[in-house]
Design a protein around this motif. Structure first.
Motif, short mmCIF file in Angstrom:
data_model
loop_
_atom_site.label_atom_id
_atom_site.label_comp_id
_atom_site.label_asym_id
_atom_site.label_seq_id
_atom_site.Cartn_x
_atom_site.Cartn_y
_atom_site.Cartn_z
N PRO A 1 0.81 -1.22 0.00
CA PRO A 1 0.00 0.00 0.00
C PRO A 1 0.85 1.28 0.00
CG PRO A 1 -0.83 -1.54 1.64
CD PRO A 1 0.45 -2.10 1.11
N SER B 1 3.84 1.70 -1.35
CA SER B 1 4.41 1.94 -2.68
C SER B 1 3.34 2.40 -3.67
CB SER B 1 5.11 0.69 -3.20
OG SER B 1 4.19 -0.35 -3.41
N ARG B 2 2.10 2.00 -3.44
CA ARG B 2 1.02 2.47 -4.30
C ARG B 2 0.74 3.95 -4.02
NH1 ARG B 2 -3.56 -1.37 -3.74
NH2 ARG B 2 -2.00 -2.77 -4.58
#
Length: 99
Positions: free
Chosen positions: A41, A43-44
């Motif tokens: 999450p 890195s998103r």
């Protein structure tokens, strides 16, 4: 890790060494799954490069911050230097008194 292992074996009594190493290993391994859960999450939200850079900073911080604590820096110099050979039976070196 080499210095840590040496200091633990030198400073923890033999009858307590197994338990101390078990707790130390537990403390090192418990956070790993949480890091895995947060990495996706994160890195998103901020991007892969930023996540990797943040992870690298955490690793560098974990290596550097303990060196800033005076008591930790003094551990190697407390009895003998880290490079001084330890006397063993038949080594020809004078035995040092236990601490």
């Amino acid at each position: 890790m080499t210095v840590w292992s040496g200091l633990v074996q030198e400073r923890i009594p033999a009858d307590r060494l197994s338990r101390a190493l078990s707790y130390a290993t537990l403390g090192q391994l418990v956070p790993v799954p949480f890091g895995y859960l947060a990495a996706g999450p994160l890195s998103r939200m901020v991007g892969v490069r930023t996540t990797l850079a943040g992870g690298a900073l955490v690793i560098v911080g974990a290596a550097v911050v303990p060196r800033l604590v005076r008591q930790i820096r003094a551990l190697a110099g407390a009895g003998q230097s880290a490079h001084e050979p330890v006397a063993t039976e038949g080594s020809g070196l004078p035995a040092r008194a236990p601490r």
